[in-house]
Design a protein around this motif. Structure first.
Motif, PDB file in Angstrom:
ATOM      1  N   LEU A  27       0.785  -1.395  -0.093  1.00  0.00           N
ATOM      2  CA  LEU A  27      -0.174   0.144  -0.011  1.00  0.00           C
ATOM      3  C   LEU A  27       0.829   1.295  -0.057  1.00  0.00           C
ATOM      4  CD1 LEU A  27      -2.557   1.328   0.138  1.00  0.00           C
ATOM      5  CD2 LEU A  27      -2.508   1.217   2.997  1.00  0.00           C
ATOM      6  N   LEU A  28       1.985   1.367   0.886  1.00  0.00           N
ATOM      7  CA  LEU A  28       2.728   2.526   0.819  1.00  0.00           C
ATOM      8  C   LEU A  28       3.540   2.605  -0.100  1.00  0.00           C
ATOM      9  CD1 LEU A  28       3.505   5.006   2.647  1.00  0.00           C
ATOM     10  CD2 LEU A  28       4.944   3.344   3.726  1.00  0.00           C
ATOM     11  N   TRP A  29       4.050   1.464  -0.766  1.00  0.00           N
ATOM     12  CA  TRP A  29       4.806   1.754  -2.081  1.00  0.00           C
ATOM     13  C   TRP A  29       4.111   2.165  -3.076  1.00  0.00           C
ATOM     14  CZ3 TRP A  29       3.481  -1.070  -6.312  1.00  0.00           C
ATOM     15  CH2 TRP A  29       4.343  -1.055  -7.356  1.00  0.00           C
ATOM     16  N   ALA A  30       2.722   1.889  -3.247  1.00  0.00           N
ATOM     17  CA  ALA A  30       1.899   2.176  -4.410  1.00  0.00           C
ATOM     18  C   ALA A  30       1.553   3.741  -4.017  1.00  0.00           C
ATOM     19  CB  ALA A  30       0.515   1.289  -4.312  1.00  0.00           C
ATOM     20  N   VAL A  31       1.216   4.225  -2.714  1.00  0.00           N
ATOM     21  CA  VAL A  31       0.731   5.333  -2.704  1.00  0.00           C
ATOM     22  C   VAL A  31       2.048   6.472  -3.025  1.00  0.00           C
ATOM     23  CG1 VAL A  31       0.616   7.263  -0.853  1.00  0.00           C
ATOM     24  CG2 VAL A  31      -0.974   5.064  -0.851  1.00  0.00           C
ATOM     25  N   ARG A  32       3.387   5.947  -2.486  1.00  0.00           N
ATOM     26  CA  ARG A  32       4.457   6.713  -2.947  1.00  0.00           C
ATOM     27  C   ARG A  32       4.974   6.893  -4.357  1.00  0.00           C
ATOM     28  NH1 ARG A  32       8.702   5.103   1.921  1.00  0.00           N
ATOM     29  NH2 ARG A  32       7.891   6.283   3.755  1.00  0.00           N
ATOM     30  N   ILE A  47       3.563   0.581 -13.897  1.00  0.00           N
ATOM     31  CA  ILE A  47       4.330  -0.291 -12.888  1.00  0.00           C
ATOM     32  C   ILE A  47       3.289  -0.463 -11.658  1.00  0.00           C
ATOM     33  CG2 ILE A  47       6.032  -0.107 -11.103  1.00  0.00           C
ATOM     34  CD1 ILE A  47       7.643   1.877 -13.230  1.00  0.00           C
ATOM     35  N   LEU A  48       2.365   0.413 -11.357  1.00  0.00           N
ATOM     36  CA  LEU A  48       1.508   0.152 -10.344  1.00  0.00           C
ATOM     37  C   LEU A  48       0.568  -0.995 -10.610  1.00  0.00           C
ATOM     38  CD1 LEU A  48       0.396   3.786  -9.491  1.00  0.00           C
ATOM     39  CD2 LEU A  48       1.578   2.083  -7.915  1.00  0.00           C
ATOM     40  N   ARG A  49       0.108  -1.066 -11.887  1.00  0.00           N
ATOM     41  CA  ARG A  49      -0.914  -2.149 -12.448  1.00  0.00           C
ATOM     42  C   ARG A  49      -0.185  -3.505 -12.280  1.00  0.00           C
ATOM     43  NH1 ARG A  49      -1.786   1.113 -16.502  1.00  0.00           N
ATOM     44  NH2 ARG A  49      -3.786   2.530 -16.332  1.00  0.00           N
ATOM     45  N   VAL A  57      -3.687  -8.527  -6.159  1.00  0.00           N
ATOM     46  CA  VAL A  57      -4.613  -7.591  -6.205  1.00  0.00           C
ATOM     47  C   VAL A  57      -4.698  -6.480  -7.370  1.00  0.00           C
ATOM     48  CG1 VAL A  57      -4.875  -7.753  -3.674  1.00  0.00           C
ATOM     49  CG2 VAL A  57      -3.088  -6.166  -4.803  1.00  0.00           C
ATOM     50  N   PRO A  58      -4.891  -7.121  -8.481  1.00  0.00           N
ATOM     51  CA  PRO A  58      -5.124  -6.200  -9.732  1.00  0.00           C
ATOM     52  C   PRO A  58      -6.181  -5.246  -9.543  1.00  0.00           C
ATOM     53  CG  PRO A  58      -5.918  -8.369 -10.203  1.00  0.00           C
ATOM     54  CD  PRO A  58      -5.330  -8.378  -8.792  1.00  0.00           C
TER      55      PRO A  58
END
Length: 159
Positions: A27-32, A47-49, A57-58
């Motif tokens: 979660l934190l990696w994705a937000v950042r 990269i997020l997808r 968790v696509p």
């Protein structure tokens, strides 16, 4: 463009990224990463997808993208989101994780970030998107732990 909030409260352990369980790191990696893309005007959506897909968790991408859009466009003050490589966790990052935890386990987390930083309409939209994100993470067994408040100074970092 990076947004920064003045700290409301700091949080007890864990205080570094490496100490977080996988779901919280994801979660934190994705937000950042999302914020870095906004700041650099080079969105990291592929990269997020891919990261969410590899983590099982696509469906997390769309609610995260919507939530971050609401937070960055409607916040009444800046929000402190660190760069993806930063070891420390900001008070605002903890507040965001606490909001997701509260939506995964009602009564156990909080919505301080939304209540204090968003106007009413954006707050409702943000909470709805955060709820979808929390449900996707829960469905994959990626639970976010509630944060307990500890009043005191926040560590400053330079990015």
């Amino acid at each position: 463009r990076r947004r920064r909030l003045s700290p409301m409260r700091a949080f007890a352990a864990p205080s570094t990224f490496i100490e977080l369980p996988f779901g919280e790191q994801l979660l934190l990696w994705a937000v950042r990463l999302w914020m870095r893309g906004l700041r650099d005007d080079m969105p990291d959506q592929t990269i997020l997808r891919t990261g969410f897909k590899l983590a099982g968790v696509p469906a997390a991408h769309a609610p995260l993208d919507g939530l971050m859009t609401v937070l960055t466009t409607a916040a009444t003050d800046t929000i402190d989101i660190h760069c993806p490589h930063c070891a420390d966790i900001s008070a605002d990052e903890h507040l965001l994780m606490d909001a997701i935890a509260g939506l995964q386990s009602p009564g156990r987390g909080g919505s301080t970030l939304f209540a204090c930083r968003l106007p009413p309409t954006a707050r409702r939209t943000g909470m709805e998107l955060a709820g979808h994100l929390a449900a996707v993470f829960s469905g994959a067994g990626l639970m976010i732990r509630p944060r307990g408040p500890v009043f005191g100074p926040e560590k400053s970092t330079i990015h």
